[in-house]
Design a protein around this motif. Structure first.
Motif, mmCIF file in Angstrom:
data_model
loop_
_atom_site.group_PDB
_atom_site.id
_atom_site.type_symbol
_atom_site.label_atom_id
_atom_site.label_comp_id
_atom_site.label_asym_id
_atom_site.label_seq_id
_atom_site.Cartn_x
_atom_site.Cartn_y
_atom_site.Cartn_z
ATOM 1 N N ASN A 51 -5.956 3.878 0.936
ATOM 2 C CA ASN A 51 -6.648 2.626 0.422
ATOM 3 C C ASN A 51 -6.680 1.244 1.035
ATOM 4 O OD1 ASN A 51 -4.472 3.150 -1.448
ATOM 5 N ND2 ASN A 51 -2.357 1.772 -0.220
ATOM 6 N N GLY A 52 -7.937 0.876 0.634
ATOM 7 C CA GLY A 52 -8.465 -0.125 1.399
ATOM 8 C C GLY A 52 -8.127 -1.546 1.912
ATOM 9 N N ASN A 53 -6.811 -1.467 1.074
ATOM 10 C CA ASN A 53 -6.163 -2.526 1.787
ATOM 11 C C ASN A 53 -4.885 -2.157 2.689
ATOM 12 O OD1 ASN A 53 -4.470 -5.022 1.485
ATOM 13 N ND2 ASN A 53 -4.344 -5.498 -0.321
ATOM 14 N N THR A 54 -4.532 -2.838 3.840
ATOM 15 C CA THR A 54 -4.192 -2.350 4.533
ATOM 16 C C THR A 54 -3.026 -3.533 4.348
ATOM 17 O OG1 THR A 54 -5.280 -3.547 6.703
ATOM 18 C CG2 THR A 54 -5.023 -0.780 6.075
ATOM 19 N N ASN A 55 -2.728 -4.392 4.159
ATOM 20 C CA ASN A 55 -2.144 -5.251 4.001
ATOM 21 C C ASN A 55 -0.866 -5.178 3.089
ATOM 22 O OD1 ASN A 55 -3.187 -6.984 5.354
ATOM 23 N ND2 ASN A 55 -4.637 -8.183 3.637
ATOM 24 N N LEU A 56 -0.897 -4.302 2.231
ATOM 25 C CA LEU A 56 0.281 -4.120 1.411
ATOM 26 C C LEU A 56 0.912 -1.872 2.034
ATOM 27 C CD1 LEU A 56 2.070 -4.469 -1.417
ATOM 28 C CD2 LEU A 56 -0.011 -4.184 -2.495
ATOM 29 N N SER A 57 1.902 -2.273 1.887
ATOM 30 C CA SER A 57 2.721 -0.821 2.256
ATOM 31 C C SER A 57 2.118 0.103 1.248
ATOM 32 C CB SER A 57 3.588 -0.624 2.762
ATOM 33 O OG SER A 57 4.567 0.433 2.811
ATOM 34 N N MET A 58 1.959 1.054 1.759
ATOM 35 C CA MET A 58 1.153 2.274 0.119
ATOM 36 C C MET A 58 2.995 2.831 -0.528
ATOM 37 S SD MET A 58 0.437 6.079 0.463
ATOM 38 C CE MET A 58 -1.392 5.464 0.427
ATOM 39 N N ASN A 59 4.144 2.301 0.679
ATOM 40 C CA ASN A 59 6.025 2.105 -0.172
ATOM 41 C C ASN A 59 6.220 1.249 -0.997
ATOM 42 O OD1 ASN A 59 4.517 5.105 0.369
ATOM 43 N ND2 ASN A 59 6.223 5.096 2.556
ATOM 44 N N ILE A 60 6.030 1.663 -1.980
ATOM 45 C CA ILE A 60 6.572 0.096 -2.386
ATOM 46 C C ILE A 60 8.600 0.683 -2.806
ATOM 47 C CG2 ILE A 60 6.437 -2.032 -4.381
ATOM 48 C CD1 ILE A 60 3.711 -1.947 -3.429
ATOM 49 N N ALA A 61 9.601 -0.071 -2.519
ATOM 50 C CA ALA A 61 10.750 0.496 -3.153
ATOM 51 C C ALA A 61 10.970 -0.681 -4.139
ATOM 52 C CB ALA A 61 11.772 0.525 -1.519
ATOM 53 N N LEU A 62 11.876 -0.098 -5.141
ATOM 54 C CA LEU A 62 13.178 -1.443 -6.102
ATOM 55 C C LEU A 62 14.108 -0.523 -6.648
ATOM 56 C CD1 LEU A 62 9.328 -1.119 -7.652
ATOM 57 C CD2 LEU A 62 10.951 -2.859 -8.882
ATOM 58 N N GLY A 63 14.717 0.226 -5.250
ATOM 59 C CA GLY A 63 16.102 0.582 -4.798
ATOM 60 C C GLY A 63 16.951 0.466 -3.724
ATOM 61 N N GLY A 64 15.617 -0.960 -3.317
ATOM 62 C CA GLY A 64 16.452 -1.475 -1.707
ATOM 63 C C GLY A 64 15.363 -0.238 -0.523
ATOM 64 N N GLN A 65 15.853 -1.153 0.909
ATOM 65 C CA GLN A 65 15.000 -0.055 2.272
ATOM 66 C C GLN A 65 15.828 1.800 2.306
ATOM 67 O OE1 GLN A 65 17.602 -2.248 5.382
ATOM 68 N NE2 GLN A 65 14.673 -3.291 5.770
ATOM 69 N N ASN A 66 15.456 2.296 2.192
ATOM 70 C CA ASN A 66 15.762 3.908 2.426
ATOM 71 C C ASN A 66 14.928 4.803 2.914
ATOM 72 O OD1 ASN A 66 12.995 5.370 0.275
ATOM 73 N ND2 ASN A 66 13.091 2.875 -0.152
ATOM 74 N N THR A 67 15.480 5.960 3.334
ATOM 75 C CA THR A 67 14.693 6.953 4.490
ATOM 76 C C THR A 67 13.965 7.604 3.636
ATOM 77 O OG1 THR A 67 17.035 7.266 5.325
ATOM 78 C CG2 THR A 67 15.270 8.773 6.028
#
Length: 330
Positions: A51-67
């Motif tokens: 990903n050229g954009n390092t400001n946004l995480s590759m991992n996006i959660a819509l279920g809260g923090q997770n392992t």
């Protein structure tokens, strides 16, 4: 085998039949230890440079923090299932209290702190604030979907936000993203038939809506949706429901999936069959490691990195063979 299970001559997952342990094991692919690093996080650690954009995480959660999405370096960016990216609540508002809060936040994130913990905390806030602003702007530019209206429930809202985020991929400058959605409430010790009928309908509708949205933005072949759950349910009834099991079924959807079929041998539902170990509990016939590894390979993980992500994969699959572990992905 059933004999090995009864004689305790082979290892079984730690805390088998425990919600907490089995959830953690599906999200880490480490059934022999309790670890806080997930396999989705490990994948992001390896591929985040795509990903050229390092400001946004590759991992996006819509279920809260997770392992699942926590790596050694990767951390998930959390969105609200209904409201999407909310950032710091009331930040940037116009009333007196909101203005005071905004001023206070701006003040403390522009300071340098000698205390390493304070500085680390402020750095996380700054990164999160920047990601929120960038993501919110990109999502605001996504046109409403024309071919689908998402249902009014948490999982459909989540899938809509995912589809919008994928639609904004060029604006965001990303090529790889891993999304996590949590749909709980499947522990049907009571009213299993009624509850499953209702919940599977909700899930089916959400997946159909999501697929329609992906087709509209022409990325249906670039997105794979898959399920994980801590354990299957028992074949036996506890009177009006079911109990914690072991082996179960998962579902995979996407244009790159060799779909419309079952993989593995569908088990006999007769009690005391060759893989039933008592109480209607079935021994799994395909490992989570094979399932996860095939998804990771499709996503772009090299064979040479598979054993680092899935330490037990070699027990079930010849790493480097060139073939898919199961065969459900193109």
């Amino acid at each position: 085998t059933k004999t090995q299970f009864y004689n305790e001559t082979v290892p079984i997952p730690l805390g088998l039949y425990s919600h907490a342990d089995q959830v953690q094991q599906w999200q880490t692919s480490v059934p022999h230890d309790r670890t806080a690093i997930g396999w989705g996080g490990k994948v992001a650690d390896l591929l985040m440079s795509m990903n050229g954009n390092t400001n946004l995480s590759m991992n996006i959660a819509l279920g809260g923090q997770n392992t699942f999405q926590k790596g050694n370096a990767a951390v998930e960016y959390v969105m609200d299932p209904e409201d999407g990216p909310i950032g710091i609540r009331d930040y940037g508002g116009t009333n007196a209290r909101q203005q005071l809060l905004t001023g206070a936040v701006d003040h403390y994130i522009t300071q340098n702190y000698a205390d390493a913990f304070k500085q680390s905390y402020v750095d996380v806030i700054k990164v999160s604030k920047g990601a929120h602003e960038e993501l919110s702007t990109a999502l605001a530019g996504v046109a409403p979907f024309q071919n689908v209206t998402f249902s009014q429930n948490e999982i459909s809202w989540s899938m809509e936000w995912i589809a919008k985020t994928i639609a904004a991929r060029n604006t965001l400058g990303v090529q790889r993203q891993i999304f996590f959605v949590d749909f709980d409430g499947w522990d049907h010790h009571d009213e299993v038939l009624v509850a499953q009928d209702e919940m599977l309908t909700v899930l089916s509708n959400a997946m159909s809506e999501f697929n329609t949205a992906l087709e509209e933005i022409n990325v249906q072949n670039c997105v794979t949706t898959f399920t994980m759950s801590e354990f299957g349910r028992t074949l036996t009834s506890n009177g009006n429901g079911s109990d914690h099991g072991w082996g179960g079924n998962v579902m995979v959807m996407g244009g790159a999936v060799n779909g419309g079929q079952l993989y593995g041998n569908y088990p006999s539902l007769i009690l005391d069959n060759p893989i039933e170990v008592g109480g209607g509990v079935l021994i799994p016939q395909i490992s989570c490691d094979e399932y996860f590894a095939e998804l990771a390979m499709w996503f772009g993980v090299n064979n040479s990195d598979l054993s680092d992500i899935f330490p037990n994969l070699g027990n079930f699959y010849s790493i480097g063979s060139g073939s898919n572990p199961i065969g459900f992905m193109n």
